[in-house]
Structures are given as C-alpha cells and as structure tokens.
Design an enzyme around this catalytic site. Structure first.
Site, PDB file in Angstrom:
ATOM      1  N   HIS A 178      -5.356   0.481  -2.224  1.00  0.00           N
ATOM      2  CA  HIS A 178      -5.732  -0.891  -1.896  1.00  0.00           C
ATOM      3  C   HIS A 178      -5.249  -1.764  -3.035  1.00  0.00           C
ATOM      4  O   HIS A 178      -5.762  -1.647  -4.146  1.00  0.00           O
ATOM      5  CB  HIS A 178      -7.258  -1.030  -1.776  1.00  0.00           C
ATOM      6  CG  HIS A 178      -7.811  -0.590  -0.466  1.00  0.00           C
ATOM      7  ND1 HIS A 178      -9.147  -0.684  -0.165  1.00  0.00           N
ATOM      8  CD2 HIS A 178      -7.209  -0.063   0.630  1.00  0.00           C
ATOM      9  CE1 HIS A 178      -9.347  -0.216   1.069  1.00  0.00           C
ATOM     10  NE2 HIS A 178      -8.189   0.171   1.564  1.00  0.00           N
TER      11      HIS A 178
ATOM     12  N   HIS B 174      -4.790   6.641   0.211  1.00  0.00           N
ATOM     13  CA  HIS B 174      -4.017   5.401   0.244  1.00  0.00           C
ATOM     14  C   HIS B 174      -4.539   4.449  -0.809  1.00  0.00           C
ATOM     15  O   HIS B 174      -5.601   4.652  -1.381  1.00  0.00           O
ATOM     16  CB  HIS B 174      -3.992   4.778   1.640  1.00  0.00           C
ATOM     17  CG  HIS B 174      -5.273   4.128   2.076  1.00  0.00           C
ATOM     18  ND1 HIS B 174      -6.350   4.826   2.550  1.00  0.00           N
ATOM     19  CD2 HIS B 174      -5.633   2.831   2.123  1.00  0.00           C
ATOM     20  CE1 HIS B 174      -7.317   3.987   2.879  1.00  0.00           C
ATOM     21  NE2 HIS B 174      -6.917   2.760   2.628  1.00  0.00           N
TER      22      HIS B 174
ATOM     23  N   GLU C  73       0.840  -1.189   0.000  1.00  0.00           N
ATOM     24  CA  GLU C  73       0.000   0.000   0.000  1.00  0.00           C
ATOM     25  C   GLU C  73       0.879   1.243   0.000  1.00  0.00           C
ATOM     26  O   GLU C  73       1.997   1.237   0.482  1.00  0.00           O
ATOM     27  CB  GLU C  73      -0.871   0.041   1.267  1.00  0.00           C
ATOM     28  CG  GLU C  73      -2.031  -0.905   1.233  1.00  0.00           C
ATOM     29  CD  GLU C  73      -3.019  -0.613   2.367  1.00  0.00           C
ATOM     30  OE1 GLU C  73      -2.954   0.479   2.954  1.00  0.00           O
ATOM     31  OE2 GLU C  73      -3.837  -1.487   2.648  1.00  0.00           O
TER      32      GLU C  73
ATOM     33  N   ASP D   8      -9.562   2.092   8.120  1.00  0.00           N
ATOM     34  CA  ASP D   8      -9.692   3.291   7.290  1.00  0.00           C
ATOM     35  C   ASP D   8     -10.722   4.241   7.884  1.00  0.00           C
ATOM     36  O   ASP D   8     -10.500   5.453   7.968  1.00  0.00           O
ATOM     37  CB  ASP D   8     -10.140   2.918   5.869  1.00  0.00           C
ATOM     38  CG  ASP D   8      -9.072   2.144   5.114  1.00  0.00           C
ATOM     39  OD1 ASP D   8      -7.907   2.162   5.538  1.00  0.00           O
ATOM     40  OD2 ASP D   8      -9.436   1.522   4.107  1.00  0.00           O
TER      41      ASP D   8
HETATM   42 ZN   LIG Z   1      -7.701   1.003   3.266  1.00  0.00          ZN
END
Ligand SMILES: [Zn+2]
Length: 141
Positions: free
Chosen positions: A79, A77, A32, A90
């Site tokens: 995934h 961010h 990530e 999250d």
């Molecule tokens: Zn996430």
C-alpha cells in the site's frame, strides 16, 4: 467450487524473503506491488510474481486464474500509503486463497507491514533467521 489445497502449518517467513518483499514494495512505489507467497516445509520463502499482474496506484489485481498449481500460503501486496489496513478488495482476495496475507505500507520497513488471515484479521507471522539456497529464493514464472 474451488479446490482448497492443504496448507501446512506456517512457522513463519524467512527474514531474507521479507526484506525482499519490503524492498520490492519500496521500489514499486508509488505503484502497488503484488504477488503470492509459497511456503516450503512450513516456512514462507518464495514470492511468485504472476504474469499479467496489473500494477496501478489504485490497486494491484492478481489474476488468480493464472495461478500455477502450487501450495500457496497467501498473498503479499503493498500500500503506497501508510495505511496497511486491508481494503474491501483485499478482503475478497484474502478469502479466496491462502491464510497468510501481508500488506506492506509506507515507509517500507520492518515495522510497516502486517499479516492477516483469510478473514482479514491481524495475525502473528514470525520472522525467521534461516539460511537457504539462493538459487531457489524467488521464482519468476
Ligand atoms: Zn490492499
């Protein structure tokens, strides 16, 4: 109690900034990528990588205590899966900082990202074609 900085109304995100986010998400895979987004005059233009961000396949942890004192619009961010729904972690992050949170999922293109508000609800974020100074695109703190 944390102080809540005043976030100006966000008109959207600069297209070049979004393209950068997508590119970094793609090149970070299968890990990530995570950062914070800063807005200037209502336009998200900056991605801030925080020192100490842990990148892993499970989750990318932002060390919020290292956050510089800046007006932060929210977070971004990736995934590595194609599921771009926010996880429990999250949602906890979204509630802590900002009101614009982008998740980029595979296959990392202009259609595989979504924006959420602090409550984790999907929200519209306009992509703006604007020009701005290259020197100030991205801060690496
Ligand atoms: Zn996430």
């Amino acid at each position: 109690m944390r102080e809540v900085p005043i976030i100006p109304d966000i008109k959207g995100i600069a297209r070049s900034t979004l393209e950068f986010i997508i590119e970094v998400s793609r090149s970070s895979a299968p890990n990530e990528f995570a950062g914070l987004m800063r807005a200037e005059e209502g336009v998200i233009k900056d991605v801030i990588f925080l020192p100490g961000t842990e990148s892993s396949q499970v989750s990318a942890v932002l060390r919020l205590y290292m956050m510089p004192n800046l007006s932060i619009a929210g977070s971004v961010h990736s995934h590595p899966s194609s599921n771009n729904n926010p996880s429990r972690a999250d949602l906890a992050l979204f509630a802590r900082i900002g009101d614009y949170h982008i998740i980029v999922g595979a296959p990392y293109n202009m259609r595989s990202w979504r924006c959420y508000n602090a409550n984790g609800h999907s929200r519209v974020l306009d992509v703006l074609d604007i020009e701005f100074d290259d020197d100030e695109d991205f801060d690496l703190l």
